[in-house]
Scaffold this motif. Structure first.
Motif, PDB file in Angstrom:
ATOM      1  N   ARG B  74       1.117  -1.092   0.056  1.00 28.47           N
ATOM      2  CA  ARG B  74      -0.212   0.193   0.411  1.00 28.47           C
ATOM      3  C   ARG B  74       1.230   1.294   0.368  1.00 28.47           C
ATOM      4  O   ARG B  74       0.693   2.287  -0.953  1.00 28.47           O
ATOM      5  CB  ARG B  74      -1.264  -0.024   1.458  1.00 28.47           C
ATOM      6  N   ARG B  76       3.998   1.547  -0.744  1.00 27.81           N
ATOM      7  CA  ARG B  76       4.796   1.498  -2.050  1.00 27.81           C
ATOM      8  C   ARG B  76       4.526   2.225  -3.596  1.00 27.81           C
ATOM      9  O   ARG B  76       4.038   3.548  -4.086  1.00 27.81           O
ATOM     10  CB  ARG B  76       5.186   0.402  -2.735  1.00 27.81           C
ATOM     11  N   PHE B  77       2.624   1.942  -3.282  1.00 25.88           N
ATOM     12  CA  PHE B  77       1.932   2.019  -4.122  1.00 25.88           C
ATOM     13  C   PHE B  77       1.086   3.329  -4.099  1.00 25.88           C
ATOM     14  O   PHE B  77       1.129   4.540  -5.255  1.00 25.88           O
ATOM     15  CB  PHE B  77       0.689   1.417  -4.542  1.00 25.88           C
ATOM     16  N   ASP B  78       1.199   3.657  -3.006  1.00 26.74           N
ATOM     17  CA  ASP B  78       0.706   5.279  -2.567  1.00 26.74           C
ATOM     18  C   ASP B  78       1.737   6.181  -2.943  1.00 26.74           C
ATOM     19  O   ASP B  78       1.269   7.682  -3.989  1.00 26.74           O
ATOM     20  CB  ASP B  78       0.464   5.537  -1.459  1.00 26.74           C
ATOM     21  N   LEU B  80       4.153   6.159  -5.209  1.00 27.31           N
ATOM     22  CA  LEU B  80       4.367   5.292  -6.867  1.00 27.31           C
ATOM     23  C   LEU B  80       3.160   6.884  -7.041  1.00 27.31           C
ATOM     24  O   LEU B  80       3.466   7.457  -8.200  1.00 27.31           O
ATOM     25  CB  LEU B  80       4.054   4.279  -7.069  1.00 27.31           C
ATOM     26  N   TYR B  81       2.781   6.618  -6.546  1.00 27.88           N
ATOM     27  CA  TYR B  81       1.055   7.575  -7.360  1.00 27.88           C
ATOM     28  C   TYR B  81       1.291   9.456  -6.983  1.00 27.88           C
ATOM     29  O   TYR B  81       1.099  10.153  -7.468  1.00 27.88           O
ATOM     30  CB  TYR B  81      -0.234   6.988  -6.664  1.00 27.88           C
ATOM     31  N   ALA B  82       1.679   9.297  -5.981  1.00 27.98           N
ATOM     32  CA  ALA B  82       1.656  10.634  -5.846  1.00 27.98           C
ATOM     33  C   ALA B  82       2.846  11.514  -5.973  1.00 27.98           C
ATOM     34  O   ALA B  82       3.509  12.526  -6.310  1.00 27.98           O
ATOM     35  CB  ALA B  82       1.865  11.101  -3.888  1.00 27.98           C
ATOM     36  N   ALA B  84       4.662  10.009  -8.835  1.00 25.77           N
ATOM     37  CA  ALA B  84       4.283   9.675 -10.519  1.00 25.77           C
ATOM     38  C   ALA B  84       4.683  11.378 -11.455  1.00 25.77           C
ATOM     39  O   ALA B  84       4.087  12.416 -10.803  1.00 25.77           O
ATOM     40  CB  ALA B  84       2.974   9.503 -10.929  1.00 25.77           C
ATOM     41  N   PRO B  85       5.741  11.166 -11.976  1.00 26.23           N
ATOM     42  CA  PRO B  85       6.099   9.884 -13.179  1.00 26.23           C
ATOM     43  C   PRO B  85       7.519   9.102 -12.548  1.00 26.23           C
ATOM     44  O   PRO B  85       8.420   8.082 -13.349  1.00 26.23           O
ATOM     45  CB  PRO B  85       6.058  10.612 -14.020  1.00 26.23           C
ATOM     46  N   ARG B  86       7.744   9.767 -11.572  1.00 32.09           N
ATOM     47  CA  ARG B  86       9.283   9.103 -10.749  1.00 32.09           C
ATOM     48  C   ARG B  86       9.102   7.745 -10.669  1.00 32.09           C
ATOM     49  O   ARG B  86       8.240   7.348 -10.428  1.00 32.09           O
ATOM     50  CB  ARG B  86       9.447  10.286 -10.121  1.00 32.09           C
ATOM     51  N   LEU B  87       9.853   7.137 -11.077  1.00 28.31           N
ATOM     52  CA  LEU B  87      10.323   5.772 -10.921  1.00 28.31           C
ATOM     53  C   LEU B  87      10.563   5.363  -9.588  1.00 28.31           C
ATOM     54  O   LEU B  87      12.020   5.641  -9.662  1.00 28.31           O
ATOM     55  CB  LEU B  87      10.644   5.003 -11.849  1.00 28.31           C
ATOM     56  N   VAL B  89      12.313   2.832  -7.248  1.00 31.13           N
ATOM     57  CA  VAL B  89      12.938   1.080  -7.649  1.00 31.13           C
ATOM     58  C   VAL B  89      13.833   0.537  -6.865  1.00 31.13           C
ATOM     59  O   VAL B  89      14.277   1.459  -5.174  1.00 31.13           O
ATOM     60  CB  VAL B  89      13.939   1.239  -8.580  1.00 31.13           C
TER      61      VAL B  89
END
Lengths: 461, 132
Positions: B74, B76-78, B80-82, B84-87, B89
């Protein structure tokens, strides 16, 4: 500038949707149900075409901005002034909706809308899939400018990075038109697709089978708890269900239409199905199955017309399928199911009878568990043997090919899903638990459309 | 009793049961009965961090949530979402690392163990770190 761009975006949605509907359904609508059907269809096709056009300009020319809207508007506007044949006579009055049913429909819609609004205000980012897949991609598309390598990095560790772009593309394009990343756009887009689905099924049923069947369809759809959950969570399953329903309803109409209307309706059905394929990978399976079902009678007895039907349907899908192919070949990573499949592994899975038993049991469980324990599917399934018995004793009717198409589609779609589960390299139980309910939600409106068809195929209203 | 009336009753019953179930589960899960209406925005947690980041690029990602847990996923995906578009890894050699912690007090210990220094730390458990 922002107001101008917003206006252009909205005009493009309206013109593209209405223009596409005008191409497929040339005669003016003869009933209220038919007008609602066309309005819902126009909304679905308009949103889908604007999204596909903006994605096409982005993926092919790395160009952002209003060019795709302007192009769609220029292409679609003349269609709106196309000379139409005279309106057909209004249909004979048939079944009527009783006041309690009408009241239930109104109350159900009001409760659905209130919950949608309440949830969207509190959780505007959407559910897990919305923020981890759809809105995440929308943000990447909106924020990365023309740097597509940043939107589709080869080592991106997110679920389903190969999913197509109808929903994220539409949201990103709307943000671009607004000039800001407004938080209310994703819930609004989800609400529009849900409204289109909730209007399309009852209108399609009312136009073919009378207003009572339409009310039944709406009530059974509202009584599917999973639809509410998926819709308020902003999942792409709802738009996909709407596109598949539109494709099935148009294809069924095409089979009962005159020779002049038939190809137009099938082209439009192909377009709707291709927009489903541009929404989620599962849409492609349904598109191919619908083409196969259209061609089916030609396999049993040489019938060139049915080959032509399937060809026309696929022709309608070509533009969006080309875009999908470009996206899959150039930008998307290989699908995880395909990437993890080897010939030997696939053969072992296909020949393993225990997998069939697991899949069969999972499908059987959905008879009472589907849609988060709603009662609608058990009720519809209970009606099937009665309908089957009645159909055996009915005379052949001109509307029968349409009913047969819907019946075949609603039987074969779950079988196609079962075949995919049989072949999947993912852990079977996990795969079934995480996806079967969604797949059946895509199928459910088609199953309702098929199950609520009139007994003798006489369109009563 | 006519067949139409019977069919209407069955459909109404199924619709009402389904709608009530959907609504009740929704209201119960979201604790609407407590009359507290919390609004959750994923961006709130990452707002200050986002302002310090360049518009794109790849970043390492560090969290103290139990590996493979739903909480870790949760978070990590939060992020990524906040962001974005930064990756984000799992690259131990990444120069800049984003910390996304359940227990912010663990930050110095985690940094020392991984050879990282804090560039900026923010309220709630997020921080921008740099490899020493």
């Amino acid at each position: 500038v922002s107001a101008l761009r917003c206006g252009l975006f909205l005009l493009a949605v309206c013109a593209a949707g209405l223009g596409a509907v005008r191409c497929g359904l040339r005669a003016p609508a003869a009933s209220k149900a038919e007008r609602v059907f066309r309005a819902a269809l126009a909304l679905l096709l308009g949103l889908g075409l604007v999204s596909a056009a903006s994605s096409a300009t982005l993926l092919l020319a790395t160009s952002r901005g209003p060019a795709s809207d302007l192009l769609l508007l220029l292409l679609a506007a003349p269609l709106l002034f196309w000379k139409r044949p005279p309106a057909p006579p209004p249909p004979l009055s048939g079944s009527r909706v009783s006041p309690p049913l009408l009241l239930a429909c109104g109350l159900g819609l009001a409760v659905f809308a209130l919950i949608f609004l309440e949830h969207s205000v509190r959780y505007p980012d959407g559910g897990w899939d919305a923020s981890a897949i759809w809105n995440l991609r929308a943000r990447a598309l909106a924020r990365a400018g023309s740097d597509l390598a940043q939107v589709f990095p080869p080592d991106e560790q997110v679920p389903h990075p190969d999913y197509p772009l109808l929903l994220p593309g539409l949201i990103a394009h709307a943000w671009s038109a607004l000039g800001a990343e407004a938080i209310w756009v994703p819930p609004l887009v989800a609400a529009l697709f849900c409204a289109a689905l909730l209007a399309l099924l009852p209108a399609a049923l009312a136009a073919s089978s009378g207003p009572r069947a339409g009310a039944f369809g709406l009530l059974l759809l509202l009584g599917t708890p999973a639809l509410l959950t998926r819709a308020i969570s902003q999942y792409a399953d709802v738009p996909l269900a709407a596109y598949l329903l539109a494709a099935a309803a148009l294809a069924a109409r095409g089979l009962s239409a005159t020779d002049t209307e038939r190809p137009r309706l099938l082209l439009l059905a192909g377009l709707a199905a291709s927009l489903g394929a541009w929404t989620k990978n599962e849409g492609l399976v349904s598109l191919l199955l619908l083409a196969a079902v259209l061609a089916w009678p030609a396999l049993r007895a040489p019938e060139r017309r049915r080959w032509r039907d399937a060809g026309t349907f696929l022709l309608g899908a070509v533009p969006v399928l080309l875009l999908l192919a470009w996206f899959k070949l150039r930008w998307a990573p290989t699908n995880d199911l395909v990437a993890n499949t080897t010939t030997a592994g696939l053969a072992a899975r296909l020949l393993d009878p225990s997998r069939l038993a697991v899949i069969g049991w999972a499908f059987l469980q959905r008879l009472w568990r589907f849609g988060d324990w709603g009662l609608a599917l058990p009720l519809v399934v209970l009606s099937w043997p009665v309908r089957w018995w009645q159909r055996r004793h009915e005379p052949t009717h001109p509307a029968q090919p349409a009913q047969t198409l819907l019946l075949r589609l609603s039987v074969l779609l779950p079988l196609a899903y079962a075949a995919i589960y049989l072949a999947t390299p993912s852990e079977l139980h996990t795969h079934l638990e995480s996806s079967l309910d969604r797949l059946l939600l895509h199928w459910w409106p088609i199953a309702l459309l098929s199950s609520l068809q009139p007994r003798r195929g006489v369109p009563p209203g | 009793v006519s067949r139409d009336l019977l069919a209407s009753c069955f459909v109404l019953a199924a619709a009402i049961a389904g709608l009530l179930r959907g609504v009740s589960v929704h209201l119960y899960k979201e604790r609407v009965y407590t009359l507290e209406i919390p609004t959750r925005r994923i961006d709130t947690r990452y707002q200050a961090l986002l302002a310090r980041l360049p518009p794109g690029g790849r970043f390492g990602y560090l969290t103290d949530a139990p590996p493979e847990s739903e909480q870790a996923g949760r978070l990590r995906f939060d992020a990524l979402y906040a962001l974005a578009p930064r990756l984000l890894v799992s690259d131990p050699a990444a120069r800049f690392v984003i910390a996304d912690l359940l227990h912010p007090e663990a930050l110095p210990r985690l940094c020392a163990a991984r050879g990282l220094v804090v560039v900026a730390a923010f309220e709630g458990g997020t921080a921008l770190l740099e490899r020493r």
